[in-house]
Write a protein that holds these residues in place. Structure first.
Motif, PDB file in Angstrom:
ATOM      1  N   MET A 231      -1.822  -4.505   1.845  1.00 51.03           N
ATOM      2  CA  MET A 231      -0.574  -4.883   2.381  1.00 51.03           C
ATOM      3  C   MET A 231       0.498  -3.871   1.412  1.00 51.03           C
ATOM      4  SD  MET A 231       1.310  -8.327   3.299  1.00 51.03           S
ATOM      5  CE  MET A 231       2.844  -8.347   3.895  1.00 51.03           C
ATOM      6  N   VAL A 232       0.462  -4.049   0.308  1.00 50.55           N
ATOM      7  CA  VAL A 232       1.650  -3.255  -0.313  1.00 50.55           C
ATOM      8  C   VAL A 232       1.304  -1.716  -0.388  1.00 50.55           C
ATOM      9  CG1 VAL A 232       2.574  -2.897  -2.755  1.00 50.55           C
ATOM     10  CG2 VAL A 232       2.109  -5.138  -1.926  1.00 50.55           C
ATOM     11  N   GLY A 233       0.075  -1.545  -0.391  1.00 49.36           N
ATOM     12  CA  GLY A 233      -0.538   0.018  -0.320  1.00 49.36           C
ATOM     13  C   GLY A 233      -0.046   0.564   1.081  1.00 49.36           C
ATOM     14  N   ARG A 234      -0.128  -0.080   1.952  1.00 50.63           N
ATOM     15  CA  ARG A 234       0.182   0.360   3.378  1.00 50.63           C
ATOM     16  C   ARG A 234       1.624   0.605   3.545  1.00 50.63           C
ATOM     17  NH1 ARG A 234      -2.078  -3.218   8.088  1.00 50.63           N
ATOM     18  NH2 ARG A 234      -4.014  -2.509   7.089  1.00 50.63           N
ATOM     19  N   MET A 235       2.450  -0.396   2.705  1.00 48.99           N
ATOM     20  CA  MET A 235       4.091  -0.171   2.864  1.00 48.99           C
ATOM     21  C   MET A 235       4.298   1.083   2.064  1.00 48.99           C
ATOM     22  SD  MET A 235       5.401  -4.065   2.556  1.00 48.99           S
ATOM     23  CE  MET A 235       6.835  -3.565   1.962  1.00 48.99           C
TER      24      MET A 235
END
Length: 61
Positions: free
Chosen positions: A1-5
């Motif tokens: 999730m953080v990587g996608r952001m």
């Protein structure tokens, strides 16, 4: 999730300035061919300026 952001932020951080620069460059090309009072060149310049302003506004937050 953080990587996608982070990926999304990186794309936006690169795409917005490139789009603004592209709109300004295209506006300059249109102005050189059709003159400074061309409706198309005015719209392209306004779009480039709007993208640039939005990028600066987001950076201050």
């Amino acid at each position: 999730m953080v990587g996608r952001m982070i990926k999304r932020w990186a794309v936006v951080a690169v795409a917005v300035p490139l789009a603004a620069a592209g709109a300004r460059k295209l506006s300059s090309v249109v102005e050189s061919r059709r003159g400074p009072s061309s409706r198309t060149s005015k719209l392209l310049r306004q779009a480039g300026d709007a993208l640039h302003r939005n990028k600066r506004h987001r950076a201050r937050r």
